[in-house]
Design an enzyme around this catalytic site. Structure first.
Site, PDB file in Angstrom:
ATOM      1  CD  GLU A   1      -3.260  -0.979   0.591  1.00 20.30           C
ATOM      2  OE1 GLU A   1      -3.795  -0.069   0.613  1.00 20.30           O
ATOM      3  OE2 GLU A   1      -3.771  -2.064   0.019  1.00 20.30           O
TER       4      GLU A   1
ATOM      5  CB  CYS B   1      -4.492  10.173   2.784  1.00 18.52           C
ATOM      6  SG  CYS B   1      -4.767   8.811   4.069  1.00 18.52           S
TER       7      CYS B   1
ATOM      8  CG  HIS C   1      -3.061   2.615   4.991  1.00 19.64           C
ATOM      9  ND1 HIS C   1      -3.806   3.189   4.085  1.00 19.64           N
ATOM     10  CD2 HIS C   1      -2.714   1.430   4.432  1.00 19.64           C
ATOM     11  CE1 HIS C   1      -3.900   2.705   2.942  1.00 19.64           C
ATOM     12  NE2 HIS C   1      -3.477   1.551   3.144  1.00 19.64           N
TER      13      HIS C   1
END
Length: 448
Positions: A175, A372, A251
């Site tokens: 990711e 993000c 995350h």
């Protein structure tokens, strides 16, 4: 040591920004499923953050949206006919798949790739490994365009290496930078790269979450470190606490953020907190840096409050005076526990002495905050000169992009609006013009 500067590449929110709730394990995304979004507001909020930070002297650039809907995905799943017919049939038979094809999730550029600066790599180049994002359908196709985009911007192979995504299998779930933190004495100095993983594919006895998926594997992190030619003594692999993942921390950047020699983290971020800090201290000592941990206790801020406010999904930025600013979403000021903690933090005399707050509600409702939205890339002057300069945010570019958004973006997008074939035409027209504005001709496969 070379002088280097950190550039933040923010994702420009795309015209199809919508709330489809496609990301199981992301609490905010799931909570806002099927709400009505405002793509125009989302893009302008992101641009306002970029501009404000650029005006403060931070190096700011952007990554463009991806082409939507993803007709390659739709046609590969058996939807045939003209573009309009493909959209109509997908909406009728599988609206979730159509929503996946329209997802604007590439705005989360922290998931675009993992980046190792030239000071860390064996060949002295800046390395990018594109994330495969294979845990979710709507993201699993992003890597192809991400690689095209990164190679268009960082195409000088004397300075840059852009690696394709890892094999798209569960063993190598990757990711990107959302699970990667670099700590160092200075951006141009050798650093320690910490890879945070959620599970181990080839050790079924290793701890793992039970409610939500662990999206990053140890095996993927190790592969990225090999591809980048990192010194094993300065590449650390740390496991995220599975119980914390099960509380919606999908995350690592939802529970920890690092910059320079500062690690700002929640006490429940890692499986072995004390062991992680000890390993970081010893590795940083090898590059003449001293770790400065900023620990947030659960008694001060619960994991639930951290997730709802995205306290740790903040940007930690170095200021010229050596102190740091924490860029937080507005929601942090609206959560009493988090707001009280931040007041104490700024007044504590520690390395973080300034708070900068932004209204990013459109992106926050889709499950991502300031961190993000950006991919950090540390570049020397020579490397910065070698990249494509058309994506650097200037006042002129900001003005052009605001006008572009005004011409092409809708201010309301409901789930049923994805069935409108004119939306696909609008998105294509917008992106065709954007490539001209950014000086990136033929950026998309559809333009070939």
């Amino acid at each position: 040591m070379q002088t280097a500067r950190e550039y933040n590449f923010d994702g420009l929110v795309g015209p199809s920004h919508n709330y489809a709730g496609l990301s199981f394990g992301n609490v905010a995304s799931s909570n806002n499923v099927n709400s009505v979004s405002n793509p125009k507001e989302a893009a302008l909020q992101g641009l306002a953050k970029m501009r404000a930070l650029a005006q403060r002297g931070f190096a700011q650039a952007l990554l463009p949206p991806q082409d939507r809907p993803n007709f390659r995905l739709l046609r590969s799943l058996g939807f045939t006919g003209s573009d309009a017919e493909v959209i109509s049939r997908a909406h009728r038979e599988a609206p979730v798949i159509l929503a996946s094809a329209y997802s604007a999730s590439p705005m989360w550029t922290a998931n675009a790739a993992t980046v190792s600066p030239s000071a860390d790599t064996a060949d002295g180049r800046t390395h990018f490994t594109v994330a495969n994002l294979n845990n979710k359908l709507h993201r699993s196709y992003e890597h192809a365009q991400t690689a095209r985009t990164l190679r268009a911007i960082f195409g000088d192979e004397r300075h840059f290496a852009v690696h394709d995504a890892l094999p798209p299998t569960p063993a190598f779930g990757d990711e990107g930078a959302a699970n990667h933190t670099r700590l160092c004495a200075a951006h141009g100095a050798p650093g320690v790269e910490m890879f945070v993983y959620g599970r181990v594919e080839f050790d079924p006895g290793a701890p793992a979450p039970v409610r939500f998926p662990a999206r990053q594997t140890l095996e993927a992190s190790q592969a990225v470190a090999r591809l980048h030619g990192l010194d094993p003594a300065r590449a650390l692999f740390v496991q995220q606490d599975p119980a914390t993942i099960d509380q919606g921390v999908f995350h690592n950047d939802v529970i920890a953020v690092g910059n320079g020699n500062v690690l700002f983290y929640h006490e429940q971020a890692f499986v072995d907190e004390s062991g992680t800090l000890d390993r970081l201290r010893r590795a940083l000592a090898g590059v003449h840096a001293e770790l400065r941990p900023v620990r947030v206790a659960a008694s001060e801020v619960s994991v639930a409050d951290a997730v709802s406010s995205y306290l740790f999904n903040s940007q930690l930025l170095s200021k010229p005076d050596g102190r740091m600013a924490l860029v937080v979403p507005q929601e942090c000021q609206e959560n009493p526990a988090v707001a009280a903690y931040l007041q104490r933090l700024a007044a504590s005399g520690g390395p973080i002495d300034e708070l900068i707050s932004f209204d990013l509600r459109q992106s926050m409702r889709n499950g991502g905050g300031p961190a993000c939205l950006r991919l950090r890339v540390a570049l020397t002057d020579a490397e910065a000169a070698a990249m494509h300069r058309g994506v650097l945010l200037t006042e002129d570019l900001y003005g052009k992009l605001v006008a572009w958004v005004g011409r092409h973006y809708r201010d309301r997008l409901a789930p049923d609006d994805l069935a409108d074939p004119s939306l696909a035409v609008e998105v294509q027209a917008a992106l065709d013009e954007l490539t001209t504005i950014l000086g990136l001709p033929a950026l998309y496969a559809s333009q070939q």
